[in-house]
Scaffold this motif. Structure first.
Motif, short mmCIF file in Angstrom:
data_model
loop_
_atom_site.label_atom_id
_atom_site.label_comp_id
_atom_site.label_asym_id
_atom_site.label_seq_id
_atom_site.Cartn_x
_atom_site.Cartn_y
_atom_site.Cartn_z
N ARG A 139 -5.00 -0.13 -4.24
CA ARG A 139 -4.61 0.03 -2.84
C ARG A 139 -5.77 -0.40 -1.96
N SER A 197 -5.87 6.10 -6.73
CA SER A 197 -5.38 4.72 -6.71
C SER A 197 -6.40 3.75 -7.29
N GLY A 238 3.42 10.44 -2.60
CA GLY A 238 2.52 9.47 -2.00
C GLY A 238 2.38 8.26 -2.91
N ALA A 239 2.27 7.09 -2.31
CA ALA A 239 2.15 5.86 -3.09
C ALA A 239 0.76 5.72 -3.68
N ASP A 297 6.53 5.65 -3.66
CA ASP A 297 5.79 6.88 -3.93
C ASP A 297 5.79 7.22 -5.42
N ASP A 324 0.80 -1.22 0.00
CA ASP A 324 0.00 0.00 0.00
C ASP A 324 0.83 1.27 0.00
N ASP A 325 2.03 1.24 0.57
CA ASP A 325 2.75 2.48 0.84
C ASP A 325 4.10 2.60 0.14
#
Length: 371
Positions: free
Chosen positions: A300, A297, A266-267, A221, A217-218
């Motif tokens: 995610r 997204s 940000g991812a 980036d 999820d993270d």
């Protein structure tokens, strides 16, 4: 053989600018104090990159729809009231730009030019093939294009995969001399850039780049990058962000060449169109700052993005990174996906939305207007 145009005079249709407005809950959009948002045009199927003609025509590309549009505000009320489909049936014509009276349209593997287009509207002349040597792979094959201060046409060529090793020009940004057809690789190791602009003072290229998927999820980036020399490498597929090694691909020698991003965005936010704001309508702190459309997204566990962000700079360094327009995402439900940013002559900003099929106009009520 040149691709025929799908166009008749019946395609020039009057829009009812608010015909779909009830389905677009603009009251959900949160903006800084003094700003407002309205519909500039709706029923613009799958609206992607925008370009502004010399006479005020707003041209719009699309991806899934395969169309290119012209939006015309005939009575200068800041709402388009005529829509023309310039072409249809194209291969992901997401990228468009306007230069010296001509509209340029990027398919996955071709660049077309419509010469003196505004002078001919509502008639459209035959498109001219400018370049046909781009790769024809559709994965990350849609384009964002623009002419630079050097008069060359800048064209990203995305990696044809989530993550892979492919020869150039994949995973790069190149520039094309539209007269000589000569190309130059400007930036390497660029996974998928769908937005860039040139610094108003230095003329240097800044671009967004979408990070790879399937690392959680993270990580990693999305990036905001700055090109300071031709041929610079930005890490893909070996290094992501400043120092995150890819779990599948390794090349220590090329990894040493990685240029760290100016800013991690940000991812999975899917940072797409960006623009240095150079209008005069917004307050002073917005001048020469960057506005970035985040498409949002898709893979995610909890959604992120679906907004427009502002990056304030001091020189080439980031001073702040903060939301400018939010509200297209409500909990885990989204009703719109921002794609591109374009400043209008009056200093207001247009935002395209390929899910809401709309173009929004964000404006600031100046002190003089309040009086």
């Amino acid at each position: 053989m040149l691709k025929p145009l799908v166009l008749t005079l019946s395609t020039l249709a009057c829009l009812t600018p608010w015909s779909n407005a009830q389905a677009l809950p603009l009251d959900k959009i949160i903006l800084p104090a003094g700003f407002s948002i309205d519909i500039y045009a709706d029923n613009v199927e799958n609206a992607r990159q925008m370009a502004l003609g010399d006479k005020g025509t707003v041209f719009v590309g699309s991806r899934r729809a395969g169309n290119v549009y012209a939006l015309i505000d005939t009575n200068n009320d800041m709402k388009a009231d005529k829509q023309l489909t310039i072409a249809s049936g194209l291969n992901m014509p997401s990228g468009i730009t306007f230069h010296q009276g001509s509209l340029y349209v990027a398919e996955v593997d071709k660049i077309w030019r419509y010469k003196d287009i505004e002078a001919k509207l509502p008639e459209i002349g035959q498109a001219e093939l400018v370049y046909n040597k781009l790769p024809n792979k559709s994965h990350h094959g849609w384009k964002f294009i623009a002419f630079g201060p050097d008069g060359k046409l800048y064209i990203p060529v995305g990696a044809p995969c989530n993550v892979c090793e492919e020869p150039l020009p994949f995973a790069s940004i190149l520039k094309l001399d539209v007269d000589t057809k000569e190309t130059t690789i400007v930036a390497k190791g660029v996974r998928n850039s769908v937005g860039f602009d040139f610094h108003p003072k230095t003329g240097e290229l800044w671009f967004t780049d979408n990070g790879r998927d399937m690392m959680g999820d993270d990580l990693p980036d999305d990036e905001l990058n700055h090109v300071t020399q031709v041929g610079q490498h930005f890490g893909f597929p070996y290094i992501h962000n400043a120092d995150i090694a890819d779990p599948e691909f390794s090349n220590p020698e090329i990894a040493k060449l990685n240029t760290p991003p100016v800013l991690n965005l940000g991812a999975h936010v899917a940072a797409l169109g960006m623009e240095f704001y150079q209008g005069q309508q917004f307050p002073e702190q917005y001048r020469n700052s960057i506005l970035i459309a985040q498409h949002g997204s898709w893979n995610r566990s909890s959604k992120v993005g679906y907004r427009v962000m502002q990056v304030e700079l001091e020189g080439n360094n980031v001073k702040s990174y903060q939301p400018f327009a939010t509200g297209w995402l409500q909990g885990e439900q989204s009703w719109g996906r921002p794609v591109d940013i374009m400043t209008m002559p009056d200093g207001s900003v247009l935002v395209s939305d390929d899910a809401g099929n709309a173009i929004y106009r964000i404006s600031y009520i100046t002190d003089d207007a309040k009086k």
